[in-house]
Design a protein around this motif. Structure first.
Motif, short mmCIF file in Angstrom:
data_model
loop_
_atom_site.label_atom_id
_atom_site.label_comp_id
_atom_site.label_asym_id
_atom_site.label_seq_id
_atom_site.Cartn_x
_atom_site.Cartn_y
_atom_site.Cartn_z
N GLY A 1 0.72 -1.18 -0.05
CA GLY A 1 0.19 0.13 -0.22
C GLY A 1 0.74 1.23 -0.07
O GLY A 1 0.46 2.28 -0.66
N ALA A 2 1.79 1.45 0.83
CA ALA A 2 2.52 2.64 0.82
C ALA A 2 3.24 3.04 -0.40
O ALA A 2 3.07 4.05 -0.79
CB ALA A 2 3.59 2.43 2.04
N PRO A 3 4.10 2.01 -1.01
CA PRO A 3 4.60 2.62 -2.18
C PRO A 3 3.52 3.02 -3.30
O PRO A 3 3.63 3.69 -4.12
CB PRO A 3 5.46 1.27 -2.79
CG PRO A 3 5.75 0.51 -1.45
CD PRO A 3 4.59 0.85 -0.80
N PHE A 4 2.50 1.94 -3.29
CA PHE A 4 1.49 2.26 -4.29
C PHE A 4 0.78 3.65 -4.13
O PHE A 4 0.59 4.00 -5.01
CB PHE A 4 0.54 1.09 -4.21
CG PHE A 4 -0.47 1.32 -5.24
CD1 PHE A 4 -0.54 0.94 -6.61
CD2 PHE A 4 -1.95 1.51 -4.94
CE1 PHE A 4 -1.46 0.96 -7.36
CE2 PHE A 4 -2.99 1.83 -5.82
CZ PHE A 4 -2.76 1.21 -7.18
N PHE A 5 0.42 3.83 -2.98
CA PHE A 5 -0.02 5.29 -2.73
C PHE A 5 0.83 6.42 -3.19
O PHE A 5 0.48 7.30 -3.56
CB PHE A 5 -0.59 5.21 -1.26
CG PHE A 5 -1.21 6.54 -0.98
CD1 PHE A 5 -2.77 6.40 -1.53
CD2 PHE A 5 -0.89 7.61 -0.17
CE1 PHE A 5 -3.64 7.52 -1.17
CE2 PHE A 5 -1.98 8.39 0.14
CZ PHE A 5 -3.21 8.52 -0.62
N ILE A 6 2.17 6.27 -2.76
CA ILE A 6 3.08 7.17 -3.33
C ILE A 6 3.20 7.41 -4.43
O ILE A 6 3.08 8.61 -5.20
CB ILE A 6 4.52 6.86 -2.71
CG1 ILE A 6 4.67 7.20 -1.16
CG2 ILE A 6 5.58 8.00 -3.29
CD1 ILE A 6 5.86 6.34 -0.54
N LEU A 7 3.04 6.31 -5.53
CA LEU A 7 2.81 6.37 -6.95
C LEU A 7 1.71 6.97 -7.31
O LEU A 7 1.78 7.86 -8.12
CB LEU A 7 3.11 4.91 -7.40
CG LEU A 7 3.16 4.78 -8.97
CD1 LEU A 7 4.49 5.28 -9.56
CD2 LEU A 7 3.13 3.36 -9.38
N MET A 8 0.47 6.53 -6.76
CA MET A 8 -0.73 7.37 -7.06
C MET A 8 -0.75 9.03 -6.94
O MET A 8 -0.80 9.63 -7.78
CB MET A 8 -1.75 6.74 -6.47
CG MET A 8 -2.19 5.27 -6.75
SD MET A 8 -3.49 4.70 -6.00
CE MET A 8 -4.81 5.66 -6.16
N LEU A 9 -0.22 9.22 -5.82
CA LEU A 9 0.35 10.79 -5.57
C LEU A 9 0.97 11.51 -6.62
O LEU A 9 0.78 12.50 -6.95
CB LEU A 9 0.57 10.99 -4.07
CG LEU A 9 -0.21 10.61 -2.93
CD1 LEU A 9 0.42 10.88 -1.56
CD2 LEU A 9 -1.29 11.75 -2.95
N TYR A 10 1.77 10.68 -6.89
CA TYR A 10 3.18 11.24 -7.90
C TYR A 10 2.45 11.37 -9.25
O TYR A 10 2.51 12.59 -10.03
CB TYR A 10 4.21 10.43 -8.00
CG TYR A 10 5.33 11.14 -8.93
CD1 TYR A 10 6.12 12.22 -8.68
CD2 TYR A 10 5.51 10.31 -10.28
CE1 TYR A 10 7.02 12.81 -9.43
CE2 TYR A 10 6.40 11.09 -11.02
CZ TYR A 10 7.00 11.93 -10.81
OH TYR A 10 8.05 12.46 -11.74
N ASN A 11 1.79 10.27 -9.71
CA ASN A 11 1.14 10.27 -11.20
C ASN A 11 -0.15 11.28 -11.32
O ASN A 11 -0.42 11.51 -12.49
CB ASN A 11 1.15 8.91 -11.57
CG ASN A 11 2.45 8.20 -11.76
OD1 ASN A 11 3.45 8.84 -12.07
ND2 ASN A 11 2.56 6.94 -11.51
#
Length: 340
Positions: free
Chosen positions: A324-334
């Motif tokens: 969840g943590a890396p996925f959410f960071i990726l979502m926030l970035y993209n």
């Protein structure tokens, strides 16, 4: 027309993922089981055919794997529904089902039960009651501070305070618990897991799931009105205060019952609603159903990873956090322009 076709295709994909995850989860574990044997035994049970299969395989399917598979699907769906409802009500993409203290309160109730050596059903009841009590405490304090409820910010801040208080109480219990017996049980339970879920747990959870999810599904179009704010909701004929109360009660029932039988499992109620909205749009009439399917699949796959990556079982909250943590960071970035 194109939007409707897109949503229908998304539903079909989500349901297909869930079905494949459901069948595949039976095949994962130390006992080797083929898809052919699985389908043969399932069809035999459904159709009432004579028992001409391996009894050990039947036991593994129905007594070991099926309860936790259904629990994973139900809890994943429940947390996703609660997270979707909260994010719509608070108009804030960063909120999650434990925002108002449900998870911390349930964790405190369970830790208290372990400390006094209660049996598991009693611990689960304690967890559920304290989860509900924590949210009630949040609501009462907020009502005293902000009696007219003009803004949800006060409710969010109060929820953070109450959650912190119950986390401190959990720390006190862990500090005083016997390090050789009670403390390991408390720590492992707080990290979440489905290894000990039974059919009796599922019966309790099914009742709570229906109580929490059915009203939200019935009112999902009203959640769209809340997304525009209190005044706009009133202009559309929606009683915002009453609807907020119903959402809080239903989401708390879903969250507290999930924590009561599986411990604290994070991230699902935060990332799954985001991912769903990116695929099907922001209309809660479709988002709520889609997040239910996607959340069930996500936790089912996370549980498969928790019990198969290494020889001993990994607490499921570790898996959901790692994903969840890396996925959410990726979502926030993209997608920061659309998410924030």
């Amino acid at each position: 027309m194109f939007k409707h076709r897109h949503q229908s295709l998304a539903f079909l994909i989500f349901f297909s993922i869930l079905l494949c995850s459901f069948l595949g989860s039976f095949l994962i574990g130390s006992y080797d089981l083929s898809l052919k044997d699985l389908l043969h035994i399932l069809w035999g049970k459904i159709s009432g055919l004579p028992n001409n299969w391996n009894e050990a395989a039947e036991t593994v399917i129905f007594e070991v794997r099926m309860p936790r598979i259904f629990a994973a699907m139900g809890i994943g769906a429940a947390l996703s529904i609660a997270g979707t409802s909260y994010q719509s009500m608070f108009r804030n993409p960063m909120v999650s089902p434990d925002l108002l203290g449900a998870s911390a309160g349930a964790g405190f109730g369970a830790a208290l039960g372990f400390l006094f050596n209660f049996n598991m059903p009693e611990i689960q009841i304690m967890a559920f009651i304290m989860g509900m009590a924590a949210v009630l405490t949040t609501y009462l304090i907020c009502s005293f501070i902000n009696p007219h409820r003009e803004s949800t910010v006060a409710l969010i801040l109060t929820g953070i305070i109450v959650s912190t208080l119950f986390q401190a109480l959990i720390s006190i219990i862990k500090y005083t618990a016997d390090p050789d017996s009670r403390l390991p049980d408390i720590i492992f339970w707080l990290m979440g897991g489905l290894a000990n879920v039974t059919y009796s747990d599922l019966h309790f959870f099914l009742i709570m799931f229906c109580l929490g999810s059915v009203p939200l599904f019935m009112m999902r179009w009203r959640l769209n009105a809340l997304m525009f704010g209190t005044e706009e909701a009133l202009s559309l004929g929606v009683n915002a205060a009453s609807l907020q109360m119903i959402v809080i009660i239903c989401a708390t029932i879903l969250t507290a019952s999930s924590v009561a039988i599986a411990g604290i499992i994070g991230w699902i109620g935060l990332i799954i609603p985001h991912l769903t909205r990116l695929i099907v749009g922001a209309d809660n009439k479709t988002v709520l159903i889609s997040s239910c399917l996607l959340g069930a699949s996500f936790l089912l796959l996370a549980d498969d990873a928790a019990r198969s990556l290494i020889s001993s079982e990994i607490p499921i909250s570790i898996i959901t956090s790692i994903i969840g943590a890396p996925f959410f960071i990726l979502m926030l970035y993209n997608f920061k322009g659309r998410l924030l």
